[in-house]
Design a protein around this motif. Structure first.
Motif, mmCIF file in Angstrom:
data_model
loop_
_atom_site.group_PDB
_atom_site.id
_atom_site.type_symbol
_atom_site.label_atom_id
_atom_site.label_comp_id
_atom_site.label_asym_id
_atom_site.label_seq_id
_atom_site.Cartn_x
_atom_site.Cartn_y
_atom_site.Cartn_z
ATOM 1 N N MET A 1 -106.696 67.957 -20.887
ATOM 2 C CA MET A 1 -108.038 67.560 -20.605
ATOM 3 C C MET A 1 -108.882 68.664 -21.077
ATOM 4 O O MET A 1 -108.685 70.012 -20.528
ATOM 5 N N SER A 2 -109.942 68.385 -21.727
ATOM 6 C CA SER A 2 -111.054 69.464 -22.080
ATOM 7 C C SER A 2 -112.021 69.088 -21.219
ATOM 8 O O SER A 2 -112.687 67.986 -21.145
ATOM 9 N N THR A 3 -112.433 70.457 -20.346
ATOM 10 C CA THR A 3 -113.526 70.123 -19.526
ATOM 11 C C THR A 3 -114.758 69.902 -20.182
ATOM 12 O O THR A 3 -115.747 69.625 -19.820
ATOM 13 N N ILE A 4 -114.940 70.635 -21.418
ATOM 14 C CA ILE A 4 -116.066 70.730 -22.594
ATOM 15 C C ILE A 4 -116.688 69.180 -22.629
ATOM 16 O O ILE A 4 -117.589 68.891 -22.607
ATOM 17 N N ILE A 5 -115.367 68.287 -23.345
ATOM 18 C CA ILE A 5 -115.599 67.105 -23.530
ATOM 19 C C ILE A 5 -115.985 66.248 -22.231
ATOM 20 O O ILE A 5 -117.105 65.326 -22.340
ATOM 21 N N MET A 6 -115.515 66.451 -21.192
ATOM 22 C CA MET A 6 -115.471 65.754 -20.173
ATOM 23 C C MET A 6 -116.771 65.755 -19.568
ATOM 24 O O MET A 6 -117.594 64.883 -19.176
ATOM 25 N N SER A 7 -117.335 67.273 -19.465
ATOM 26 C CA SER A 7 -118.564 67.513 -18.804
ATOM 27 C C SER A 7 -119.731 66.993 -19.704
ATOM 28 O O SER A 7 -121.045 66.474 -19.277
ATOM 29 N N ALA A 8 -119.557 66.612 -21.174
ATOM 30 C CA ALA A 8 -120.831 66.265 -22.041
ATOM 31 C C ALA A 8 -120.503 64.770 -22.021
ATOM 32 O O ALA A 8 -121.652 64.306 -22.168
ATOM 33 N N CYS A 9 -119.620 64.077 -21.499
ATOM 34 C CA CYS A 9 -119.541 62.487 -21.395
ATOM 35 C C CYS A 9 -120.114 61.913 -19.964
ATOM 36 O O CYS A 9 -120.688 60.970 -20.060
ATOM 37 N N TRP A 10 -119.767 62.630 -19.147
ATOM 38 C CA TRP A 10 -119.984 62.235 -17.697
ATOM 39 C C TRP A 10 -121.556 61.823 -17.745
ATOM 40 O O TRP A 10 -122.005 60.659 -16.893
ATOM 41 N N SER A 25 -111.934 57.559 -19.804
ATOM 42 C CA SER A 25 -110.533 57.754 -20.133
ATOM 43 C C SER A 25 -110.265 58.471 -21.472
ATOM 44 O O SER A 25 -109.119 59.346 -21.478
ATOM 45 N N LEU A 26 -110.769 58.281 -22.451
ATOM 46 C CA LEU A 26 -110.574 59.000 -23.651
ATOM 47 C C LEU A 26 -110.887 60.500 -23.580
ATOM 48 O O LEU A 26 -110.186 61.264 -24.055
ATOM 49 N N ALA A 27 -112.025 60.881 -22.941
ATOM 50 C CA ALA A 27 -112.296 62.459 -22.462
ATOM 51 C C ALA A 27 -111.299 62.946 -21.863
ATOM 52 O O ALA A 27 -111.068 63.977 -22.018
ATOM 53 N N ASP A 28 -110.994 62.055 -20.906
ATOM 54 C CA ASP A 28 -109.847 62.874 -19.901
ATOM 55 C C ASP A 28 -108.688 63.167 -20.714
ATOM 56 O O ASP A 28 -107.776 64.086 -20.497
ATOM 57 N N GLN A 29 -108.169 62.715 -21.777
ATOM 58 C CA GLN A 29 -106.988 62.799 -22.804
ATOM 59 C C GLN A 29 -107.256 63.620 -23.922
ATOM 60 O O GLN A 29 -106.501 64.227 -24.673
ATOM 61 N N ALA A 30 -108.544 63.935 -24.132
ATOM 62 C CA ALA A 30 -109.198 64.628 -25.444
ATOM 63 C C ALA A 30 -108.863 66.116 -25.228
ATOM 64 O O ALA A 30 -108.898 66.660 -24.166
#
Length: 241
Positions: A1-10, A25-30
């Protein structure tokens, strides 16, 4: 999981809960570049959404610029998340998620104001429109037809008497039949009708059978007197002498 992508999507807003669930869900697997390749079935299991709801959310995310997809030959679809390009389309509001198996009801059509009713005519015109046509008057029954061989003057005078005013057509026909029978026998039917009219009798009598009441009342005697009338007159003349 990429924390950068996840933090941007939340923190992203302006989307439905189903669209946000698919995005997370996609961000958690990206990975750090935003790439992932889960199947629709996997996303369905992770988000508890139906396959159709997942596919609708993916299409919306693509239109909003936050997701790109590409098919790999023989493998699943590759997704790339681009949070910086997120721009929700104003003409496509978030689609509410319907329960599984329940079709989404389309919004009702716009309500148009009905065309104003035409101006009512003036009261005088309303009166003419509402006026009912007069009903046909009851057709009067035809008058009783008196035969040509009967003196109409004597007939009308007879029926002007109080005893004959209420005579029905059936009774008048019986009187005509009686006069016709006398006429065929050679009896002076005209004298019988004239005597009845003068005396005001209710019935008809042969000239040789005048009622006693008629003789005592001083009414005119028929032309053909009774066969004993001459003898009776001689007897009375002798008494008065």
């Amino acid at each position: 999981m990429s924390t950068i992508i996840m933090s941007a999507c939340w923190p992203m807003q302006g989307m439905s809960a189903a669209q946000k669930a698919v995005l997370i869900s996609l961000a958690d697997q990206a990975n750090d570049d935003g790439y992932c390749w889960p199947s629709v079935k996997t996303i369905t299991m992770r988000t508890c959404l139906s396959e159709r709801a997942v596919q609708r959310a993916i299409r919306w995310l693509e239109l909003a610029g936050i997701l790109r997809s590409s098919e790999r030959s023989g493998t699943s679809t590759v997704y790339q998340l681009t949070p910086a390009a997120y721009a929700p389309p104003p003409e496509m509001p978030p689609v509410p998620v319907a329960p599984r198996g329940v079709p989404v009801t389309p919004p009702p059509p716009p309500q148009w104001h009905p065309t104003p009713a035409p101006v009512a005519p003036k009261p005088s015109m309303n009166h003419q429109l509402n006026r009912k046509e007069p009903k046909d008057k009851r057709v009067a029954a035809p008058a009783f037809a008196v035969p040509d061989w009967i003196n109409r003057t004597h007939w009308d005078a007879w029926h002007s008497c109080a005893k004959r005013k209420k005579a029905t057509d059936a009774q008048k026909q019986m009187a005509v039949d009686k006069l016709d029978a006398w006429r065929r026998e050679g009896v002076d039917h005209a004298a019988a009708l004239e005597s009845a009219a003068i005396a005001g009798w209710q019935g008809l009598f042969k000239p040789d059978a005048v009622p006693e009441a008629g003789r005592r009342s001083g009414s005119r005697q028929p032309a053909n007197t009774h066969k004993h009338a001459g003898a009776a007159a001689a007897i009375f003349d002798g008494v008065w002498e």
